[in-house]
Design a protein around this motif. Structure first.
Motif, mmCIF file in Angstrom:
data_model
loop_
_atom_site.group_PDB
_atom_site.id
_atom_site.type_symbol
_atom_site.label_atom_id
_atom_site.label_comp_id
_atom_site.label_asym_id
_atom_site.label_seq_id
_atom_site.Cartn_x
_atom_site.Cartn_y
_atom_site.Cartn_z
ATOM 1 N N LEU A 3 -43.651 -3.341 1.886
ATOM 2 C CA LEU A 3 -42.338 -3.710 1.348
ATOM 3 C C LEU A 3 -41.382 -2.526 1.377
ATOM 4 N N GLN A 4 -41.893 -1.331 1.085
ATOM 5 C CA GLN A 4 -41.040 -0.147 1.156
ATOM 6 C C GLN A 4 -40.601 0.125 2.593
ATOM 7 N N GLN A 5 -41.419 -0.281 3.548
ATOM 8 C CA GLN A 5 -41.077 -0.110 4.964
ATOM 9 C C GLN A 5 -40.186 -1.250 5.451
ATOM 10 N N GLN A 6 -39.779 -2.102 4.528
ATOM 11 C CA GLN A 6 -38.935 -3.258 4.831
ATOM 12 C C GLN A 6 -39.587 -4.172 5.860
ATOM 13 N N LYS A 38 -43.774 -10.450 -5.143
ATOM 14 C CA LYS A 38 -42.834 -9.421 -4.688
ATOM 15 C C LYS A 38 -42.486 -9.600 -3.224
#
Length: 106
Positions: A3-6, A38
């Motif tokens: 998710l942080q890496q989109q 999430k």
């Protein structure tokens, strides 16, 4: 993570792969459910249908199971409403059989 890496689709697919249905630890099930939640939240409503289409059949059934789990869990109404496009996309893509599989498959 993903998710942080989109990469919401990769995060969702990974979270739905091998769901912990038989895990005795409620904490493990809750943790994975939060990851799914999430990941779903990272999608725009306009991208839901294409996200569902890219999932494999087992992941689609797992996602439907999570939708029902989330609805049962007493989340805020606004959040519950955000699950309807996912439900609709799953039924459109998989047919009504996905509902039966989600409810009766263990």
């Amino acid at each position: 993570g993903l998710l942080q890496q989109q990469k919401p689709h990769d995060a969702l697919t990974e979270a739905l792969r091998n769901p912990p249905y038989s895990a005795g630890e409620k904490a493990v099930k809750d943790q994975i459910a939060q990851v799914v939640l999430k990941a779903m939240g990272a999608f725009r409503e306009a991208d839901v249908k294409s996200a569902v289409a890219l999932l494999g059949e087992d992941e689609q059934v797992a996602l439907m199971k999570y939708l029902y789990r989330f609805w049962e869990s007493g989340l805020p109404a606004r959040q519950n409403a955000s699950f309807f496009p996912w439900h609709s996309a799953l039924v459109e893509r998989c047919g009504h059989g996905v509902i039966g599989r989600a409810i009766y498959d263990r």
